[in-house]
Design a protein around this motif. Sequence first.
Motif, mmCIF file in Angstrom:
data_model
loop_
_atom_site.group_PDB
_atom_site.id
_atom_site.type_symbol
_atom_site.label_atom_id
_atom_site.label_comp_id
_atom_site.label_asym_id
_atom_site.label_seq_id
_atom_site.Cartn_x
_atom_site.Cartn_y
_atom_site.Cartn_z
ATOM 1 N N ALA B 47 -20.635 24.601 63.326
ATOM 2 C CA ALA B 47 -22.085 24.595 63.524
ATOM 3 C C ALA B 47 -22.493 23.372 63.863
ATOM 4 O O ALA B 47 -22.819 22.394 62.693
ATOM 5 C CB ALA B 47 -22.612 25.273 62.243
ATOM 6 N N THR B 48 -22.777 22.886 65.037
ATOM 7 C CA THR B 48 -23.402 21.581 65.498
ATOM 8 C C THR B 48 -24.876 21.472 64.985
ATOM 9 O O THR B 48 -25.477 22.371 65.241
ATOM 10 C CB THR B 48 -23.451 21.583 66.938
ATOM 11 N N PRO B 49 -25.288 20.334 64.159
ATOM 12 C CA PRO B 49 -26.755 20.411 63.576
ATOM 13 C C PRO B 49 -27.464 19.975 64.914
ATOM 14 O O PRO B 49 -27.090 19.135 65.968
ATOM 15 C CB PRO B 49 -26.533 19.274 62.827
ATOM 16 N N VAL B 50 -28.695 20.671 65.125
ATOM 17 C CA VAL B 50 -29.480 20.472 66.135
ATOM 18 C C VAL B 50 -30.764 20.053 65.325
ATOM 19 O O VAL B 50 -31.490 20.718 64.534
ATOM 20 C CB VAL B 50 -29.979 21.740 66.947
ATOM 21 N N VAL B 51 -31.174 18.846 65.680
ATOM 22 C CA VAL B 51 -32.515 18.642 64.972
ATOM 23 C C VAL B 51 -33.717 18.288 66.113
ATOM 24 O O VAL B 51 -33.529 17.580 66.954
ATOM 25 C CB VAL B 51 -32.389 16.954 64.378
ATOM 26 N N ALA B 52 -34.960 19.234 65.899
ATOM 27 C CA ALA B 52 -35.786 19.111 66.946
ATOM 28 C C ALA B 52 -37.083 18.639 66.225
ATOM 29 O O ALA B 52 -37.459 19.030 65.145
ATOM 30 C CB ALA B 52 -35.900 20.519 67.424
ATOM 31 N N CYS B 53 -38.074 17.964 67.129
ATOM 32 C CA CYS B 53 -39.339 17.745 66.886
ATOM 33 C C CYS B 53 -40.494 18.091 67.786
ATOM 34 O O CYS B 53 -39.838 18.396 69.035
ATOM 35 C CB CYS B 53 -39.412 16.253 66.579
ATOM 36 N N GLY B 54 -41.908 17.853 67.502
ATOM 37 C CA GLY B 54 -42.705 18.335 68.528
ATOM 38 C C GLY B 54 -43.192 19.631 68.315
ATOM 39 O O GLY B 54 -43.115 20.501 67.230
ATOM 40 N N MET B 55 -43.411 20.184 69.467
ATOM 41 C CA MET B 55 -44.457 21.418 69.392
ATOM 42 C C MET B 55 -43.445 22.837 69.295
ATOM 43 O O MET B 55 -43.767 23.889 68.991
ATOM 44 C CB MET B 55 -45.113 21.840 70.664
#
Lengths: 284, 284
Positions: B47-55
């Motif tokens: 499970a590759t970590p995906v870090v997301a920001c914004g809308m």
Amino acid sequence: MRAWAMTDDGITLASTSSDKGMGSLAPHQFEAALLADVGHWLSPGRATPVVACGMVGARQGWVEAAYRAVPCAPAGELMSVPVTDSRIAVYLCPGLKQLSPADVMRGEETQVAGLLAAHPGFEGVVCLPGTHSKWARVRNGQVTAFQTFMTGELYALLAGQSVLRHSVGSQGWDDTAFADAIDLALASPAGISARLFSLRAEALLAELAPETARARLSGYVIGLELAAARAYWEGQPVAIIGATTLGRHYATALEQLGAQSEIHDGEALTLKGLHAAYQQTIGV
Amino acid sequence: MRAWAMTDDGITLASTSSDKGMGSLAPHQFEAALLADVGHWLSPGRATPVVACGMVGARQGWVEAAYRAVPCAPAGELMSVPVTDSRIAVYLCPGLKQLSPADVMRGEETQVAGLLAAHPGFEGVVCLPGTHSKWARVRNGQVTAFQTFMTGELYALLAGQSVLRHSVGSQGWDDTAFADAIDLALASPAGISARLFSLRAEALLAELAPETARARLSGYVIGLELAAARAYWEGQPVAIIGATTLGRHYATALEQLGAQSEIHDGEALTLKGLHAAYQQTIGV
């Protein structure tokens, strides 16, 4: 396009309107568009005078009627437009220009002429709220200076097409919110650019009511205009042209700022102005 | 959507972007849209970590990530997003809110976190020019206050959709016109509402060059922002996030007003901020 059938004495007999205008007509299409709407008012064998004002005389209109430079009387020599139908003789009211600061108007000058026709000897300040609000000084029968504000267009863009469209209602009103916004704009005009996004944030965080956001946004943009137009309204009465909700908002804001105003019906003054132009240059 | 493949140490290996985003995706479509772009970066069984920001964390985004109230550190606890594909583990960076004056941000907080990661101990004022420009105060590792200005959106609406679209060019520039407009906005913020229509009138009457109108309009709206943000930049250096033409215009205007600024690359700080969030809450 709006048109009125009038007697020589300026009595209105009939009116008509369509969505045809500068935005949708090529120059050669204006005559047919006019006749489609008013043809049944005309008599064969007689050229009925048609006096027109507004964007019909713009560069993208029927024929360009050159601006007249202030200071000058609001109504000037009419421009004759070549037509093919012998039942009409068409004349355009030219708009006004000011070289410094650069400014132009088309249509409003005819309302100012109507104000002078209805109130001979009028001197003072005229405010014409709208998409492009105008403030004008009238003295000795002449417009001596004027200034345009994009207030109505700014409101429409912000309320209808910006991120604020999610938060600003299309109806309803809040007198207190409007009054507070006017005060804020006059006290700190620059601060308004910081207040706009707050309408969105307050809607997200504090469930700001859409009608409150609407009145506040209206107060911000009208307040910015009034802050910049202070030299026009401070210490003298204002003739507001526009017996509309918008005209009443301007009157309310001016009263709050200690300025007196009187509201005049815009359509009635347009007709007075067109009739005065007819009398002065054609009907003599 | 923009995505970067990064090592545990924050080295960028690859990047991709698409026009998919909050505006065009329903919540249940985000996972497929992400996998369509980054699927080839993933390995089965991990499970590759995906870090997301914004809308992506907005109410209309993938999952709503509640705003955190300032004063607080720009980066906070990440929010885990349920997914169906076992090759990813998705986390959202929450945005920031300020209750009074009401304000919100989503995405910029990650850039501020990146600035703190790149410059440990940074204290001072951060300016993030853009569609919705933000000014933020950073002290002791926390964002203590911030303010949003709709400057970029206002410019786009005026230049692209108002009557000024006929007069304002989409390219070219005029340094002197920009500098004069900044001065004018700072000296008389209210006056700007009177100057906007002059751009149109000067184009009609005096053939104002489109690139001059463009620089002047830009100076008016940026100047209004700087007039309202004076308490942020006066007497202290400003960290501008955005090594873009726009960022340089802000730096030029601030220098003209006697304020120092330093420009930082926005994308680099976004990556620093996302990597810091990963290290602090996932990679430990």
